[in-house]
Design an enzyme around this catalytic site. Structure first.
Site, short mmCIF file in Angstrom:
data_model
loop_
_atom_site.label_atom_id
_atom_site.label_comp_id
_atom_site.label_asym_id
_atom_site.label_seq_id
_atom_site.Cartn_x
_atom_site.Cartn_y
_atom_site.Cartn_z
N THR A 97 32.42 40.76 36.34
CA THR A 97 31.89 40.09 37.53
C THR A 97 30.52 40.64 37.96
OG1 THR A 97 34.13 39.77 38.24
CG2 THR A 97 32.52 39.92 39.99
N VAL A 127 43.07 32.49 40.62
CA VAL A 127 41.92 32.91 41.44
C VAL A 127 42.02 34.41 41.64
CG1 VAL A 127 40.82 32.69 43.70
CG2 VAL A 127 41.78 30.67 42.60
N ASP A 149 39.95 38.21 43.04
CA ASP A 149 39.53 38.78 44.32
C ASP A 149 38.13 38.36 44.74
OD1 ASP A 149 38.62 40.27 42.05
OD2 ASP A 149 37.89 41.81 43.43
N1 ASP Z 1 37.43 40.94 39.76
C1 ASP Z 1 37.30 39.86 38.84
C2 ASP Z 1 38.55 39.02 38.89
O1 ASP Z 1 39.63 39.56 38.88
C3 ASP Z 1 37.05 40.28 37.42
C4 ASP Z 1 36.01 41.35 37.20
O2 ASP Z 1 35.54 42.00 38.12
O3 ASP Z 1 35.62 41.55 36.04
O4 ASP Z 1 38.44 37.82 38.89
#
Ligand code: ASP
Length: 292
Positions: free
Chosen positions: A158, A187, A189
């Site tokens: 992300t 979905v 966080d």
């Molecule tokens: N936090 C993100 C999710 O779970 C994934 C990530 O940070 O790589 O959608």
């Protein structure tokens, strides 16, 4: 003029010093710098933290290197489903989109939800409809199916940004493709206000990355704000406890970037690495992947 700070991340994960080639390393560092420069030029000119956050994130969304926008990972059915959110620390206004498949820059759609609707989150075709009507760029499904997926290269996580502008206003934003091979409709966080993103002018602004389910359960972004607001913690202590205490104990992996109202920066993570960097005023930007 008062000072400003911008912090960005390009995701946390099982990054490995051996698998990140020198060439790839340079590409990631260059994108982190480009994102920081884009956002800081807005802040230098007296622009808002919200503008800086949105534009810094768009740089990542337009790159195939990160798991957001163009480079988003694909779900079990081979489609990119994107999530994003943005929050204004001055007003506590927030906007988010989830499970969108045709919006080039989900962070701008999140801002649209915040600015132009009475809601905080819109999902799927509802979000796409308002994005289209507002003139945001709509792309075909193949836009997200970059070469990288087919090569099965390691994908950074992300992306996110937090900023303090010259007026003392904080903002935070996060954008993601979620988790590779996720179930359709999952979905994480990133679009959940309080879990992946939070901004509050009295305390700090936070953007998270990591295993989203754990960040939702531990309400990580707001946990940091609450530790400062009710516990009187300093930013570094609050962020460190949320990641190395609560998140680690729950079994989750990941990290956060955060900036407080005084311009202090924290970037803790319990994963092997986290693409991250910051810039303060007209100083040079700093970028990192592994422990400093
Ligand atoms: N936090 C993100 C999710 O779970 C994934 C990530 O940070 O790589 O959608």
């Amino acid at each position: 003029m008062a000072s400003f700070v911008l912090v960005v991340h390009g995701g946390a994960g099982a990054l490995n010093r051996q698998t990140i080639t020198a060439k790839l390393n340079c590409q990631y560092m260059a994108k982190l710098k480009q994102s920081l420069e884009t956002g800081s030029s807005i802040l230098t000119d007296g622009g808002s933290s919200l503008d800086a956050v949105e534009q810094a994130i768009k740089v990542f969304e337009d790159s195939h290197l990160f798991n957001a926008g163009k480079g988003a990972v694909l779900n079990k059915e081979g489609r990119a489903e994107l999530d994003a959110s943005i929050m204004d620390g001055r007003t506590h206004q927030a906007g988010a989109v989830a499970s969108v498949t045709t919006i080039r820059n989900p962070i701008s759609a999140a801002r649209l939800v915040m600015n132009k609707t009475p809601h905080v989150m819109l999902v799927a075709d509802g979000a796409e409809e308002i994005a289209r009507e507002a003139g945001l760029e709509i792309v075909g499904l193949s836009y997200f199916q970059t070469e990288k997926h087919w090569l099965h290269l390691e994908k950074a996580g992300t992306v996110g940004a937090v900023a303090l502008d010259r007026y003392g206003d904080l903002a935070a934003g996060t954008s993601t493709g979620g988790i590779q091979g996720k179930l359709k409709g999952r979905v994480g966080d990133s679009p959940i206000i309080g879990a992946g993103t939070y901004a509050d002018n009295e305390t700090c602004a936070v953007s998270a990355t990591g295993q989203g389910e754990y960040f939702i359960r531990q309400v990580v972004a707001y946990d940091i704000v609450a530790r400062m607001r009710y516990g009187g913690c300093a930013l570094k202590e609050a962020a460190w406890e949320a990641i190395h205490g609560t998140l680690t104990k729950s079994g989750g992996k990941g990290g956060v970037i955060a900036v407080d109202k005084d311009g202090n920066v924290a970037m803790p993570f319990n994963s092997l690495g986290m693409f991250r960097g910051y810039v303060k005023n007209d100083q040079q930007p700093y970028t990192y992947i592994f422990e400093e």
